[in-house]
Design a protein around this motif. Structure first.
Motif, PDB file in Angstrom:
ATOM      1  N   MET A  76       0.799  -1.228   0.000  1.00  0.00           N
ATOM      2  CA  MET A  76       0.000   0.000   0.000  1.00  0.00           C
ATOM      3  C   MET A  76       0.831   1.277   0.000  1.00  0.00           C
ATOM      4  N   ASP A  77       1.991   1.289   0.652  1.00  0.00           N
ATOM      5  CA  ASP A  77       2.769   2.519   0.737  1.00  0.00           C
ATOM      6  C   ASP A  77       3.148   3.056  -0.636  1.00  0.00           C
ATOM      7  N   PRO A  78       3.774   2.243  -1.504  1.00  0.00           N
ATOM      8  CA  PRO A  78       4.099   2.781  -2.827  1.00  0.00           C
ATOM      9  C   PRO A  78       2.854   3.083  -3.658  1.00  0.00           C
ATOM     10  N   LEU A  79       1.790   2.292  -3.468  1.00  0.00           N
ATOM     11  CA  LEU A  79       0.552   2.553  -4.204  1.00  0.00           C
ATOM     12  C   LEU A  79      -0.048   3.893  -3.769  1.00  0.00           C
ATOM     13  N   ALA A  80      -0.055   4.149  -2.464  1.00  0.00           N
ATOM     14  CA  ALA A  80      -0.582   5.419  -1.946  1.00  0.00           C
ATOM     15  C   ALA A  80       0.219   6.600  -2.500  1.00  0.00           C
ATOM     16  N   ASP A  81       1.543   6.439  -2.569  1.00  0.00           N
ATOM     17  CA  ASP A  81       2.394   7.498  -3.136  1.00  0.00           C
ATOM     18  C   ASP A  81       2.009   7.772  -4.584  1.00  0.00           C
ATOM     19  N   LYS A  82       1.894   6.707  -5.351  1.00  0.00           N
ATOM     20  CA  LYS A  82       1.569   6.860  -6.776  1.00  0.00           C
ATOM     21  C   LYS A  82       0.188   7.483  -6.962  1.00  0.00           C
ATOM     22  N   LEU A  83      -0.781   7.050  -6.161  1.00  0.00           N
ATOM     23  CA  LEU A  83      -2.124   7.618  -6.264  1.00  0.00           C
ATOM     24  C   LEU A  83      -2.125   9.110  -5.932  1.00  0.00           C
ATOM     25  N   LEU A  84      -1.402   9.481  -4.895  1.00  0.00           N
ATOM     26  CA  LEU A  84      -1.327  10.890  -4.501  1.00  0.00           C
ATOM     27  C   LEU A  84      -0.671  11.732  -5.585  1.00  0.00           C
ATOM     28  N   VAL A  85       0.499  11.311  -6.030  1.00  0.00           N
ATOM     29  CA  VAL A  85       1.245  12.078  -7.026  1.00  0.00           C
ATOM     30  C   VAL A  85       0.500  12.119  -8.358  1.00  0.00           C
ATOM     31  N   MET A  86      -0.008  10.976  -8.805  1.00  0.00           N
ATOM     32  CA  MET A  86      -0.708  10.952 -10.095  1.00  0.00           C
ATOM     33  C   MET A  86      -1.995  11.765 -10.066  1.00  0.00           C
ATOM     34  N   SER A  87      -2.709  11.723  -8.953  1.00  0.00           N
ATOM     35  CA  SER A  87      -3.922  12.536  -8.824  1.00  0.00           C
ATOM     36  C   SER A  87      -3.582  14.015  -8.967  1.00  0.00           C
ATOM     37  N   ALA A  88      -2.524  14.417  -8.303  1.00  0.00           N
ATOM     38  CA  ALA A  88      -2.105  15.821  -8.381  1.00  0.00           C
ATOM     39  C   ALA A  88      -1.651  16.183  -9.791  1.00  0.00           C
ATOM     40  N   LEU A  89      -0.839  15.321 -10.409  1.00  0.00           N
ATOM     41  CA  LEU A  89      -0.300  15.634 -11.739  1.00  0.00           C
ATOM     42  C   LEU A  89      -1.401  15.712 -12.796  1.00  0.00           C
ATOM     43  N   VAL A  90      -2.317  14.756 -12.778  1.00  0.00           N
ATOM     44  CA  VAL A  90      -3.409  14.780 -13.754  1.00  0.00           C
ATOM     45  C   VAL A  90      -4.281  16.017 -13.526  1.00  0.00           C
ATOM     46  N   SER A  91      -4.519  16.353 -12.278  1.00  0.00           N
ATOM     47  CA  SER A  91      -5.284  17.562 -11.961  1.00  0.00           C
ATOM     48  C   SER A  91      -4.591  18.807 -12.488  1.00  0.00           C
ATOM     49  N   MET A  92      -3.286  18.827 -12.379  1.00  0.00           N
ATOM     50  CA  MET A  92      -2.523  19.990 -12.832  1.00  0.00           C
ATOM     51  C   MET A  92      -2.584  20.145 -14.350  1.00  0.00           C
ATOM     52  N   VAL A  93      -2.710  19.051 -15.068  1.00  0.00           N
ATOM     53  CA  VAL A  93      -2.912  19.142 -16.523  1.00  0.00           C
ATOM     54  C   VAL A  93      -4.286  19.764 -16.788  1.00  0.00           C
ATOM     55  N   ALA A  94      -5.299  19.295 -16.059  1.00  0.00           N
ATOM     56  CA  ALA A  94      -6.649  19.836 -16.229  1.00  0.00           C
ATOM     57  C   ALA A  94      -6.700  21.327 -15.909  1.00  0.00           C
TER      58      ALA A  94
ATOM     59  N   TRP B 243       2.711  16.121 -21.480  1.00  0.00           N
ATOM     60  CA  TRP B 243       3.830  15.225 -21.761  1.00  0.00           C
ATOM     61  C   TRP B 243       4.609  14.881 -20.494  1.00  0.00           C
ATOM     62  N   VAL B 244       4.669  15.812 -19.544  1.00  0.00           N
ATOM     63  CA  VAL B 244       5.371  15.550 -18.277  1.00  0.00           C
ATOM     64  C   VAL B 244       4.674  14.411 -17.536  1.00  0.00           C
ATOM     65  N   VAL B 245       3.362  14.484 -17.482  1.00  0.00           N
ATOM     66  CA  VAL B 245       2.581  13.448 -16.794  1.00  0.00           C
ATOM     67  C   VAL B 245       2.706  12.117 -17.525  1.00  0.00           C
ATOM     68  N   ILE B 246       2.727  12.152 -18.841  1.00  0.00           N
ATOM     69  CA  ILE B 246       2.869  10.921 -19.629  1.00  0.00           C
ATOM     70  C   ILE B 246       4.210  10.251 -19.337  1.00  0.00           C
ATOM     71  N   VAL B 247       5.285  11.029 -19.270  1.00  0.00           N
ATOM     72  CA  VAL B 247       6.616  10.470 -18.958  1.00  0.00           C
ATOM     73  C   VAL B 247       6.600   9.824 -17.571  1.00  0.00           C
ATOM     74  N   ILE B 248       6.031  10.538 -16.599  1.00  0.00           N
ATOM     75  CA  ILE B 248       6.005  10.020 -15.230  1.00  0.00           C
ATOM     76  C   ILE B 248       5.130   8.769 -15.137  1.00  0.00           C
ATOM     77  N   LEU B 249       3.957   8.807 -15.764  1.00  0.00           N
ATOM     78  CA  LEU B 249       3.077   7.632 -15.772  1.00  0.00           C
ATOM     79  C   LEU B 249       3.737   6.441 -16.461  1.00  0.00           C
ATOM     80  N   ALA B 250       4.392   6.688 -17.576  1.00  0.00           N
ATOM     81  CA  ALA B 250       5.052   5.611 -18.316  1.00  0.00           C
ATOM     82  C   ALA B 250       6.109   4.939 -17.446  1.00  0.00           C
ATOM     83  N   ARG B 251       6.888   5.737 -16.740  1.00  0.00           N
ATOM     84  CA  ARG B 251       7.925   5.186 -15.855  1.00  0.00           C
ATOM     85  C   ARG B 251       7.278   4.329 -14.766  1.00  0.00           C
ATOM     86  N   GLU B 252       6.205   4.835 -14.170  1.00  0.00           N
ATOM     87  CA  GLU B 252       5.564   4.103 -13.075  1.00  0.00           C
ATOM     88  C   GLU B 252       4.974   2.777 -13.565  1.00  0.00           C
ATOM     89  N   PHE B 253       4.322   2.798 -14.722  1.00  0.00           N
ATOM     90  CA  PHE B 253       3.785   1.546 -15.278  1.00  0.00           C
ATOM     91  C   PHE B 253       4.919   0.579 -15.622  1.00  0.00           C
TER      92      PHE B 253
END
Length: 177
Positions: free
Chosen positions: A65-83, A90-100
């Motif tokens: 859960m710890d790494p999942l919680a980190d990813k959920l927090l960061v990705m939620s913020a990053l996707v929101s920041m695109v919106a 592209w920044v979010v895509i690079v970060i998401l690609a690395r995480e996947f």
């Protein structure tokens, strides 16, 4: 559930609060409150790990859960920041690609019974992202901010790519099997 795991779950619960305040509260106050929520949630990441190690509360639940919680927090913020047009997609895509990619890599390692330790560079990546997000969200009107914001984005992208490459290179035996 031990204290470390409760802190991890608190971080997950704080994500909807962060998003609701960010999108529904009037600006700029909504951004300021969302940043406070994000920072508190980010600090629980540091705290839960220290508590788990110090008091021998390391658990399989926490490891998952710890790494999942980190990813959920960061990705939620990053996707929101695109919106919100605070960050290029592209920044979010690079970060998401690395995480996947690293999540898939970890899955292969588990299937091969290979233990992959957390990387110091991964911690630098997460820290850089968790600093970049509040700075960009605050949208402060100081003359130096555009340069600082651009520098933080560059560092976040660099450490995202570098830590992913480092992870794969140090554990290349996973790909050999």
């Amino acid at each position: 559930m031990n204290l470390a795991n409760k802190l991890t779950m608190l971080r997950v619960v704080m994500i909807p609060a962060f998003l609701l305040v960010l999108f529904l509260a009037p600006e700029p106050m909504g951004r300021y409150i969302a940043v406070v929520i994000f920072i508190v949630a980010s600090l629980t990441d540091m705290l839960d790990g220290k508590i788990a190690r110090k008091y021998n509360m390391v658990s399989n639940f926490g490891k998952f859960m710890d790494p999942l919680a980190d990813k959920l927090l960061v990705m939620s913020a990053l996707v929101s920041m695109v919106a919100l047009k605070d960050l290029a997609a592209w920044v979010v895509i690079v970060i998401l690609a690395r995480e996947f990619a690293i999540t898939g890599f970890r899955t292969l390692a588990m299937e091969a019974n290979i233990v992959m330790a957390a990387s110091w560079w991964g911690k630098v990546k997460t820290t850089t992202q968790m600093i970049m997000i509040p700075v960009l969200l605050l949208n402060l009107p100081f003359a130096c901010m555009p340069v600082l914001e651009k520098l933080l984005v560059i560092l976040a992208v660099f450490f995202t790519i570098f830590s992913g490459a480092d992870y794969i290179i140090k554990n290349k035996q996973v790909l050999m099997g």
